[in-house]
Design an enzyme around this catalytic site. Structure first.
Site, PDB file in Angstrom:
ATOM      1  N   SER A   6      11.965  14.321  -9.999  1.00  0.00           N
ATOM      2  CA  SER A   6      11.584  14.292  -8.579  1.00  0.00           C
ATOM      3  C   SER A   6      12.323  13.247  -7.759  1.00  0.00           C
ATOM      4  O   SER A   6      12.486  13.424  -6.556  1.00  0.00           O
ATOM      5  CB  SER A   6      10.078  14.083  -8.448  1.00  0.00           C
ATOM      6  OG  SER A   6       9.664  12.943  -9.182  1.00  0.00           O
ATOM      7  N   GLU A  42       0.605   8.583   7.324  1.00  0.00           N
ATOM      8  CA  GLU A  42       0.265   7.386   6.569  1.00  0.00           C
ATOM      9  C   GLU A  42       1.290   7.257   5.446  1.00  0.00           C
ATOM     10  O   GLU A  42       1.992   8.209   5.118  1.00  0.00           O
ATOM     11  CB  GLU A  42      -1.139   7.511   5.951  1.00  0.00           C
ATOM     12  CG  GLU A  42      -1.209   8.323   4.654  1.00  0.00           C
ATOM     13  CD  GLU A  42      -0.895   9.806   4.812  1.00  0.00           C
ATOM     14  OE1 GLU A  42      -1.008  10.332   5.945  1.00  0.00           O
ATOM     15  OE2 GLU A  42      -0.527  10.436   3.799  1.00  0.00           O
ATOM     16  N   LYS A  91      10.682  14.430  -1.535  1.00  0.00           N
ATOM     17  CA  LYS A  91       9.798  14.364  -0.363  1.00  0.00           C
ATOM     18  C   LYS A  91      10.489  14.825   0.920  1.00  0.00           C
ATOM     19  O   LYS A  91       9.839  15.333   1.825  1.00  0.00           O
ATOM     20  CB  LYS A  91       9.245  12.952  -0.184  1.00  0.00           C
ATOM     21  CG  LYS A  91       8.097  12.647  -1.139  1.00  0.00           C
ATOM     22  CD  LYS A  91       7.332  11.419  -0.697  1.00  0.00           C
ATOM     23  CE  LYS A  91       6.162  11.166  -1.628  1.00  0.00           C
ATOM     24  NZ  LYS A  91       6.644  10.637  -2.947  1.00  0.00           N
TER      25      LYS A  91
HETATM   26  C1  LIG Z   1       5.808  10.608  -4.084  1.00  0.00           C
HETATM   27  C2  LIG Z   1       6.531  10.900  -5.330  1.00  0.00           C
HETATM   28  C3  LIG Z   1       5.942  11.666  -6.371  1.00  0.00           C
HETATM   29  C4  LIG Z   1       4.534  12.153  -6.320  1.00  0.00           C
HETATM   30  O1  LIG Z   1       4.266  13.076  -5.307  1.00  0.00           O
HETATM   31  P1  LIG Z   1       3.935  14.607  -5.626  1.00  0.00           P
HETATM   32  O2  LIG Z   1       3.376  15.091  -4.332  1.00  0.00           O
HETATM   33  O3  LIG Z   1       2.941  14.633  -6.741  1.00  0.00           O
HETATM   34  O4  LIG Z   1       5.195  15.262  -5.995  1.00  0.00           O
HETATM   35  C5  LIG Z   1       6.713  11.959  -7.489  1.00  0.00           C
HETATM   36  N1  LIG Z   1       7.985  11.529  -7.601  1.00  0.00           N
HETATM   37  C6  LIG Z   1       8.579  10.789  -6.638  1.00  0.00           C
HETATM   38  C7  LIG Z   1       9.985  10.353  -6.837  1.00  0.00           C
HETATM   39  C8  LIG Z   1       7.878  10.458  -5.471  1.00  0.00           C
HETATM   40  O5  LIG Z   1       8.462   9.713  -4.519  1.00  0.00           O
END
Ligand SMILES: *Cc1c(COP(=O)(O)O)cnc(C)c1O
Length: 410
Positions: free
Chosen positions: A387, A122, A100
């Site tokens: 992610s 938000e 993010k």
């Molecule tokens: C917020 C989040 C997601 C989901 O958000 P996307 O916009 O779909 O990528 C996925 N993995 C993590 C670690 C997150 O914090």
């Protein structure tokens, strides 16, 4: 005569001038808000191409975020599956522990170039709020995060992080006091002073130009991965896998492979099962519809409103997906897959035990799906976008799934 390049099928999907990816996307918002979005769009298109902007963003990525993040071959995990080869793009090693920050630093840099005095957003579970608070601290721009009172009580550690980083957390106390009300409250605050503030959205969702902007800021994940994977193996991956909430980490990595013969798998949360309300698998179970200012594929209740959704991973429980995902999926360019809560928890422990990497519960959905894929496609390579890291989830997992931790068979 057509040139060879023009004859190739291409999926490079720029939205059109009104923000449509095919049928999906656009901007369905009140005229007052539309004027502000148009302004952000024009400023973005001008500034993002400038030498100064690009140079500063590159420098931030290297020196502050610690990019590039590595691609890593999971030999232990792959050997255990005895099938396809699993690789991870380690976004969990990006500063703050998730992807993010990639778009939050981009959005905040844009705010700096525009001379904005406040970042407004938000947050649901608090992940976006923490990333934006980090960006605000870096640039010295005040941050205001709107968060439902119910979420504030549930997500205490992230509320504390935001406060330590200097952000103002505004409790939202109307309606269900969760994400939807937080969006309304944040937009209201933004509209009260659009000259001095900027709205920073948390994924590839919302009205044009946000799905485009956030994807462009996340594109670095795909560019790095493609190069790193090629250098490491001499080939492109056969499969790329990413979890999808709104879809920003998935669009980031997918964007680099759209024109390649690479299968792209968008993994959605199947939660407790396929009944409406028990999951958040919008592509797999939803239908076309408009919410939060854009046309996409969404989960609706019997009256056509956004349906209640659920996932063990709070970052994935969103009743729609970014419009580009809806487009790519409807064109057959991506495959929609799913993983349940139970599969994600299993994958959470397997990756922890086999590789020494504790994944975020969101990312564990992508890992779970990759483990299944590796069994089916024994000769293929699978690149997973990891992610985020799982530190934020450890207390919850040990409380709710204590029996799993006792097992020794991962
Ligand atoms: C917020 C989040 C997601 C989901 O958000 P996307 O916009 O779909 O990528 C996925 N993995 C993590 C670690 C997150 O914090």
């Amino acid at each position: 005569m057509r040139s060879p390049a023009a004859a190739l099928p291409t999926h490079r999907s720029q939205p059109d001038a009104k923000g449509f990816f095919g049928r999906f996307g656009g901007s369905f918002i009140p005229p007052e808000l539309q004027r502000q979005m148009d302004e952000i769009n024009h400023a973005y298109l001008r500034i993002c191409r400038s030498h100064d902007f690009i140079r500063e963003l590159r420098s931030i990525r290297t020196h502050f975020q610690g990019r590039p993040t590595p691609v890593y071959y999971c030999k232990n995990l792959s050997d255990a599956v005895d099938g396809g080869r699993i690789y991870l793009k380690r976004e969990d090693l990006n500063h703050t522990g998730a992807h993010k920050l990639n778009h939050c630093m981009g959005e905040a840099l844009l705010a700096k170039f525009l001379g904005k005095k406040k970042l407004i957003a938000e947050t649901g579970a608090g992940q976006h709020g923490v990333a934006l608070a980090t960006a605000g601290a870096y640039f010295g721009i005040p941050v205001e995060i709107h968060m439902g009172a119910v979420d504030i009580a549930k997500e205490h550690p992230n509320v504390v992080r935001m406060k330590i980083l200097g952000a103002r957390v505004v409790p939202v106390t109307f309606g269900a006091q969760t994400l939807k009300e937080a969006v309304d409250s944040a937009f209201e605050a933004y509209l009260a002073d659009p000259v001095n503030s900027i709205y920073c959205i948390g994924s590839v969702v919302g009205p044009h130009p946000f799905p485009l902007m956030v994807r462009e800021f996340q594109r670095v994940v795909g560019i790095e991965s493609r190069e790193q994977f090629l250098e490491m193996t001499g080939e492109l991956p056969d499969n790329v896998v990413a979890c999808v909430g709104g879809g920003s980490n998935a669009m980031g990595i997918f964007s680099a492979f759209l024109d390649d013969p690479v299968r792209l798998h968008a993994v959605e949360p199947l939660g407790r099962g396929a009944r409406l309300g028990d999951h958040a698998a919008s592509l797999g179970h939803g239908e076309e519809g408009i919410m939060h200012g854009f046309n996409s594929i969404m989960l609706k209740d019997s009256e056509g409103r956004p349906a209640p959704v659920y996932s063990v991973a709070s970052g994935l429980d969103y009743p729609s997906v970014g419009p580009e995902h809806a487009h790519l999926f409807s064109q057959g360019r991506t495959v929609a897959g799913a993983a349940s809560d139970e599969e994600a928890i299993e994958a959470f422990f397997r990756l922890s035990r086999r590789e020494g990497i504790i994944p975020a519960l969101e990312s564990a959905h992508a890992v779970a799906y990759a483990l299944r894929l590796a069994k089916e496609r024994v000769d293929e390579s699978i690149l997973v976008n990891l992610s985020g890291r799982g530190d934020k989830d450890i207390d919850f997992v040990m409380e709710k799934y204590a029996a799993h931790a006792e097992r020794g068979d991962y």
